[in-house]
Design a protein around this motif. Sequence first.
Motif, mmCIF file in Angstrom:
data_model
loop_
_atom_site.group_PDB
_atom_site.id
_atom_site.type_symbol
_atom_site.label_atom_id
_atom_site.label_comp_id
_atom_site.label_asym_id
_atom_site.label_seq_id
_atom_site.Cartn_x
_atom_site.Cartn_y
_atom_site.Cartn_z
ATOM 1 N N GLY A 80 0.814 -1.211 0.000
ATOM 2 C CA GLY A 80 0.000 0.000 0.000
ATOM 3 C C GLY A 80 0.845 1.256 0.000
ATOM 4 O O GLY A 80 0.531 2.243 -0.680
ATOM 5 N N GLN A 81 1.941 1.233 0.772
ATOM 6 C CA GLN A 81 2.833 2.398 0.801
ATOM 7 C C GLN A 81 3.527 2.594 -0.541
ATOM 8 O O GLN A 81 3.742 3.733 -0.971
ATOM 9 C CB GLN A 81 3.864 2.225 1.912
ATOM 10 N N LEU A 82 3.881 1.489 -1.209
ATOM 11 C CA LEU A 82 4.473 1.596 -2.538
ATOM 12 C C LEU A 82 3.479 2.190 -3.535
ATOM 13 O O LEU A 82 3.876 2.822 -4.523
ATOM 14 C CB LEU A 82 4.928 0.218 -3.036
ATOM 15 N N MET A 83 2.201 2.006 -3.279
ATOM 16 C CA MET A 83 1.164 2.582 -4.131
ATOM 17 C C MET A 83 0.913 4.052 -3.812
ATOM 18 O O MET A 83 0.121 4.702 -4.494
ATOM 19 C CB MET A 83 -0.144 1.794 -3.954
ATOM 20 N N GLY A 84 1.563 4.559 -2.758
ATOM 21 C CA GLY A 84 1.396 5.958 -2.405
ATOM 22 C C GLY A 84 0.358 6.205 -1.338
ATOM 23 O O GLY A 84 0.007 7.363 -1.066
ATOM 24 N N LEU A 85 -0.132 5.133 -0.703
ATOM 25 C CA LEU A 85 -1.129 5.283 0.355
ATOM 26 C C LEU A 85 -0.441 5.493 1.692
ATOM 27 O O LEU A 85 0.650 4.960 1.937
ATOM 28 C CB LEU A 85 -2.028 4.046 0.426
ATOM 29 N N SER A 86 -1.051 6.249 2.565
ATOM 30 C CA SER A 86 -0.509 6.463 3.900
ATOM 31 C C SER A 86 -0.878 5.285 4.799
ATOM 32 O O SER A 86 -1.775 4.492 4.482
ATOM 33 C CB SER A 86 -1.062 7.758 4.497
ATOM 34 N N MET A 87 -0.188 5.164 5.936
ATOM 35 C CA MET A 87 -0.487 4.103 6.884
ATOM 36 C C MET A 87 -1.927 4.209 7.378
ATOM 37 O O MET A 87 -2.602 3.200 7.586
ATOM 38 C CB MET A 87 0.485 4.176 8.059
ATOM 39 N N GLU A 88 -2.393 5.435 7.562
ATOM 40 C CA GLU A 88 -3.771 5.638 8.011
ATOM 41 C C GLU A 88 -4.762 5.147 6.961
ATOM 42 O O GLU A 88 -5.756 4.480 7.286
ATOM 43 C CB GLU A 88 -3.996 7.122 8.298
ATOM 44 N N ASP A 89 -4.486 5.460 5.674
ATOM 45 C CA ASP A 89 -5.365 5.004 4.584
ATOM 46 C C ASP A 89 -5.409 3.482 4.527
ATOM 47 O O ASP A 89 -6.483 2.874 4.379
ATOM 48 C CB ASP A 89 -4.867 5.551 3.252
ATOM 49 N N ILE A 90 -4.233 2.854 4.662
ATOM 50 C CA ILE A 90 -4.167 1.389 4.577
ATOM 51 C C ILE A 90 -4.918 0.753 5.741
ATOM 52 O O ILE A 90 -5.630 -0.247 5.568
ATOM 53 C CB ILE A 90 -2.701 0.918 4.555
ATOM 54 N N SER A 91 -4.781 1.314 6.909
ATOM 55 C CA SER A 91 -5.477 0.775 8.083
ATOM 56 C C SER A 91 -6.990 0.833 7.904
ATOM 57 O O SER A 91 -7.720 -0.094 8.279
ATOM 58 C CB SER A 91 -5.064 1.540 9.333
ATOM 59 N N GLN A 92 -7.469 1.930 7.320
ATOM 60 C CA GLN A 92 -8.899 2.069 7.078
ATOM 61 C C GLN A 92 -9.383 1.095 6.001
ATOM 62 O O GLN A 92 -10.512 0.601 6.055
ATOM 63 C CB GLN A 92 -9.218 3.504 6.671
#
Length: 431
Positions: free
Chosen positions: A112-124
Motif C-alpha cells: 500500500g505504501q508503494l502505491m502511495g497510500l498512507s499508513m492511516e489510509d491502509i489501516s482504514q
Amino acid sequence: MGSINVNNLGKAYKQYATRWSRLAEWVLPFLGVQHRLKWVLKDINFSITTGEAVGIIGINGAGKSTLLKLITGTTQATTGTVQSNGRIAALLELGMGFHPDVNGRDNVLMAGQLMGLSMEDISQLMPQIEAFAEIGDYIDSPVRVYSSGMQMRLAFSVATCVRPDILIVDEALAVGDVFFQQKCFERITQFTKAGTTLLFVSHSTGTVLNTCTRCIFIREGGLAFDGAPKEAIDLYQAELLSRLDQAKTPLQVNTSHEQERRIGHETRLTDAPALEGKTGSITTGRADCVGVNFVQQDGSIQYSMLADERVTLRIDFRIRQPLEDPHAGFKIRNRYGVVLFETNTYCMHETLGQAEANTILSVEFSFALSLFPDEYTITIGLANGGYGEGAFKEVITYLHEVSAFVVLPNPSAITWAGLTNLQPQLSFEKY
C-alpha cells in the motif's frame, strides 16, 4: 487522467557470445563492442484515452509483458518514450512486491505504501482488502505458504482497494477459482464504467472479447494490429495456426479489415471463385473453399433456418495439390464474435481419405441447430495430417466469417432464452 501515449517504443537486450565477452567489453573497451542487440520490442506507437478498455494479445514471447513493464516503468526503454497520466495499479506478476517470509497483513502495508497510500489510509482499507481477498486466517501467515490463487486474491485486492486511473493486468487472473475471477471482473467493469483505463493482457480470447472495447495484437515484437477485438483475435488465431503449421508452402495471412465474400452458387464448383475470409484468414494455394452453405435434402440452399431443427452444413473445397490426410472443420460465432461451437473431422474421429489434385471435396456436417434466434457467422478450415488432441501438420486454408446465416424462432418449440437450447425434459409427481 488515465491516458497513455507510447511513441517509437523499443526494448533491446545485450547478448554476449560468452560470459568473458561481457567482462572484456567493460574492462577492455579498446577491443570494441562484444555484444549484439536482441530486440524484444521495436517501433511501438499507440495512444489510449481515459476510460478505454484495451486488450493486448500475442503468442508467448511476442513482447506483451515487456510492453507492460515499460509502461509501468519497471523496465527502462532502449528507444522511444511512454507518457502516462494518472495513478497506475499494476498486476504484472503474482506476488510481485510481496516478501515470502512476511505475513500477508504486513505485505499489504508495504504494498500500500508503494502505491502511495498512507499508513492511516491502509489501516482504514484493511477490512475491505481482507473481505475481498477471502483468504481468512492466512492473512497472518507468511506469503510463502500461499497457493498461487491465494497470492492472486491478495494482490488483486490490494491493487484495486482504491480505484486507480489506470489498471494494468498481465495474465494474473488466469489462476484461482472461477468464482473469484468473476468477482475480479465485476470490479474491473465497475472501474471502467467509472472512468478507469484498463490495459489487459490475456491468452483468453473470450475474456478479451467480453472485457475490452479495443485490442492490440503484438507479433514478433511489433504492433501488428490495433482495432476491434474480434479482428485482433482472428489475427492471433491465424498466428497460432501458422506456428503449428509444418507445411513448406508459406501461409498467406489476410490482414485487411474488410473483405467481400464471393459465392458462386450458380457456377460449377470447378470454376467457381475461391471464397475469401475476413481478418486473420489463411490461404496457401493448395486448395480453395468454393462453397459454404446449409442445404436441404434436395440439395437446395437454405439461408435461414428454424431454431432447434436439424440442419446440414456443406463445405466444398477445390483441391489443387494432393492431400494425404485431409480434415475439414467449422466454427460458429455469434454477432459478438463469441465461439459457440467448433469441431472438425479429426476431432470427430473420422477420416476422409486421400484427396487428389483437381478434384472437389465436399464435406457435410449434420446437427441440431439449438441456437437462440439471431444472426451467426461460420468460419471454416481445411488441414492435412491430424495428430495429438486436435493439432495438424499442415494448415491448408482457414477462412474467418466466410458465410453468415440467420436462425428464426421456432413456433413449435419451447420458449427459452440464452445461447443454446438444452432441450429439458420435464417430469413431476404429486403426493
